[in-house]
Scaffold this active site. Structure first.
Site, mmCIF file in Angstrom:
data_model
loop_
_atom_site.group_PDB
_atom_site.id
_atom_site.type_symbol
_atom_site.label_atom_id
_atom_site.label_comp_id
_atom_site.label_asym_id
_atom_site.label_seq_id
_atom_site.Cartn_x
_atom_site.Cartn_y
_atom_site.Cartn_z
ATOM 1 C CD GLU A 38 57.052 97.019 59.702
ATOM 2 O OE1 GLU A 38 55.412 96.762 60.316
ATOM 3 O OE2 GLU A 38 56.638 97.766 58.688
ATOM 4 N N GLY A 82 50.341 102.684 73.699
ATOM 5 C CA GLY A 82 49.292 101.984 74.459
ATOM 6 C C GLY A 82 50.173 100.223 73.962
ATOM 7 C CE1 TYR A 121 53.702 92.795 57.843
ATOM 8 C CE2 TYR A 121 54.096 94.180 60.077
ATOM 9 C CZ TYR A 121 54.001 94.259 58.886
ATOM 10 O OH TYR A 121 53.988 95.621 58.465
ATOM 11 C CG ASP A 139 49.574 95.146 58.049
ATOM 12 O OD1 ASP A 139 49.403 94.441 56.905
ATOM 13 O OD2 ASP A 139 50.600 95.714 58.330
ATOM 14 C CB CYS A 193 42.637 97.690 49.665
ATOM 15 S SG CYS A 193 41.442 96.010 48.908
ATOM 16 C CB CYS A 209 40.511 93.554 42.164
ATOM 17 S SG CYS A 209 40.132 92.734 44.221
HETATM 18 S S1 SF4 Z 1 40.561 96.540 42.874
HETATM 19 FE FE1 SF4 Z 1 40.664 95.083 44.442
HETATM 20 S S2 SF4 Z 1 42.699 95.203 45.718
HETATM 21 FE FE2 SF4 Z 1 42.049 97.012 44.515
HETATM 22 S S3 SF4 Z 1 41.416 98.603 45.863
HETATM 23 FE FE3 SF4 Z 1 39.662 97.626 45.093
HETATM 24 S S4 SF4 Z 1 39.194 96.010 46.453
HETATM 25 FE FE4 SF4 Z 1 41.440 96.635 46.683
#
Ligand code: SF4
Length: 366
Positions: A38, A82, A121, A139, A193, A209
Site C-alpha cells: 500500500e 520517489g 486510508y 484513496d 472508472c 451510477c
Molecule cells: S458507470 Fe459510474 S462507476 Fe461505472 S465506470 Fe462509469 S462513472 Fe465509473
C-alpha cells in the site's frame, strides 16, 4: 445518495472475483506485506511497484527485520520509487509495531491510525485487506468511483464532499468479505472508472451510477485546480577523482529526505561562482571548475532547473553530511533519480564507465 447499496456492493464483489489482476500482494494476508504494498503504491504505478515489492520483502521479510534494518539500506532499496519520506515513515512505523505491539500489527483501526505515517486510508486498507475488518479505505481511485456512483459534486478532497465520500465508503464497508470489497473498489477505479474516459459500458454498477445516468463523468469528481508550479534553480557540484565521488546527505524534511545527492547550492551559478562558493563556505579547494550544462527535473509541484558544475582536483577531506563514495558502489546508496541524472550528464566518460546506478522514478498508481 446511492440507491440499493447492498446490491451495488454484491455486484462489485462478483465483478472483482472474475476480473481482478493477479498481483503479488493479493496472494497474501500478512499485514506487513499488505502495508508495504500500500505504501509503495501511493503515487506509483503497479508495474513499477512489483519488483520493488518483491525485492523489499525478500530482504526484510518481517516487520521486525525492517525495524532493525540500516536506514541507508532501506533508502537504497527505495531508490527510484520517489516520495522518499515514505521509506523513513515506514521505518518509524516498523519500530512502533515492534516496540508497542510486540512485533505484531494491531488489527484495530484506532491502533493502526496511531502508527507513524498511517492515515485513514492506510489504516483502513490494512484493517480490511489483512484482517477482513469492515473498515472503509478511500484513496484517490476509490474517491473518484464513489463520487461518481453517488453523484457527489464539489471538491472531494475536502469539506462536505470529502465527508460524503467517506460516509458512503462506511455504508458499503460491512458485509461479505471486506478484504475483497476494498480491493474491488480500488480495482474498479484502476481498470474501469479511470480519471479520464471511464469505461461505463463495461462497468458492473453502471445502472446505479448517478454520474453515468446524468452524463456527469467529466465533471464528477470536480477536476482539481492544479497548484501553481514553482520553478527552482540549483547548482549541482560533480566532483569525482580516482573512482570516488563527493555526495551530500539531504535533510530528513527536504525534497530528497535522507538521500544522497551531489552537493547542491541554491541558485544557478557559473562554474567560477560555484568554485568560489565552496571555497568560502566549506573550505574545499578545487583546481578548476567546468560548466557541464543544465538539466530540468520535474517533481509533483516543482520544476528544478539544475546547473551542473564539475569540480576538478583531488577530493577534499569531508565530514557528515558529506562523504566520498566509490562510483562502483553507488547502487547500494539511496540515490534519487535527480542525482542519477546529474551524475550521468556531468561526469567524464572515464568516470561513467565505473558508475553503478539504480533505475528511475515513475508516478501514478493504476
Ligand atoms: S458507470 Fe459510474 S462507476 Fe461505472 S465506470 Fe462509469 S462513472 Fe465509473
Amino acid at each position: 445518495m446511492l440507491a440499493a447499496p447492498a446490491d451495488v456492493r454484491a455486484r462489485l464483489l462478483a465483478w472483482y472475483r472474475s476480473h481482478r489482476r493477479d498481483l503479488p500482494w493479493r496472494a497474501v494476508r500478512d499485514p506487513y506485506a499488505i502495508w508495504v504494498s500500500e505504501i509503495m503504491l501511493q503515487q506509483t504505478r503497479v508495474e513499477t511497484v512489483i519488483p520493488y515489492y518483491e525485492r523489499f520483502l525478500s530482504r526484510w521479510p518481517t516487520v521486525g527485520d525492517l525495524a532493525a534494518a540500516d536506514p541507508d539500506d532501506v533508502r537504497a532499496a527505495w531508490s527510484g520509487l520517489g516520495y522518499y519520506r515514505r521509506a523513513k515513515l515506514m521505518m518509524d512505523a516498523a519500530k512502533a509495531v515492534v516496540d508497542e505491539h510486540a512485533g505484531r500489527f494491531p488489527d484495530d483501526l484506532e491502533a493502526l491510525l496511531a502508527l507513524p505515517g498511517f492515515g485513514r486510508y492506510t489504516a483502513g486498507a490494512v484493517a480490511s485487506i489483512a484482517f477482513d475488518a469492515p473498515a472503509p479505505a478511500v484513496d484517490g481511485n476509490v474517491a473518484r468511483v464513489l463520487a461518481r456512483l453517488a453523484g457527489i459534486r464539489g471538491d472531494i478532497t475536502r469539506g462536505s464532499p470529502q465527508r460524503a465520500v467517506w460516509d458512503l465508503a462506511e455504508t458499503l464497508a460491512p458485509g461479505e468479505s471486506p478484504r475483497e470489497h476494498t480491493q474491488a473498489l480500488i480495482e474498479l477505479g484502476a481498470l474501469v472508472c479511470g480519471a479520464r474516459r471511464p469505461k461505463c459500458l463495461l462497468c458492473p454498477v453502471s445502472d446505479a451510477c448517478v454520474a453515468h445516468a446524468e452524463g456527469l463523468t467529466a465533471v464528477v469528481p470536480e477536476p482539481r485546480k492544479k497548484p501553481a508550479r514553482r520553478s527552482v534553480e540549483l547548482t549541482a557540484l560533480l566532483w569525482c577523482t580516482s573512482g570516488q565521488v563527493l555526495l551530500a546527505k539531504q535533510g530528513d524534511d527536504g525534497l530528497f529526505a535522507g538521500l544522497w545527492t551531489p552537493p547542491m547550492l541554491e541558485g544557478a551559478l557559473t562554474a567560477d561562482e560555484a568554485r568560489r562558493e565552496v571555497a568560502r563556505h566549506r573550505d574545499w579547494r578545487a583546481n578548476g571548475a567546468e560548466d557541464m550544462g543544465t538539466m530540468k527535473h520535474v517533481l509533483t509541484h516543482r520544476d528544478l532547473h539544475v546547473r551542473l558544475v564539475r569540480l576538478i582536483g583531488d577530493l577534499p577531506a569531508v565530514s557528515p553530511p558529506y562523504r566520498r563514495a566509490p562510483l562502483s558502489a553507488l547502487e547500494t546508496l539511496g540515490l534519487p533519480s535527480l542525482a542519477v541524472k546529474a551524475l550521468r550528464k556531468g561526469l567524464r566518460p572515464e568516470d561513467l564507465s565505473e558508475l553503478a546506478l539504480p533505475g528511475r522514478r515513475t508516478s501514478r498508481r493504476s
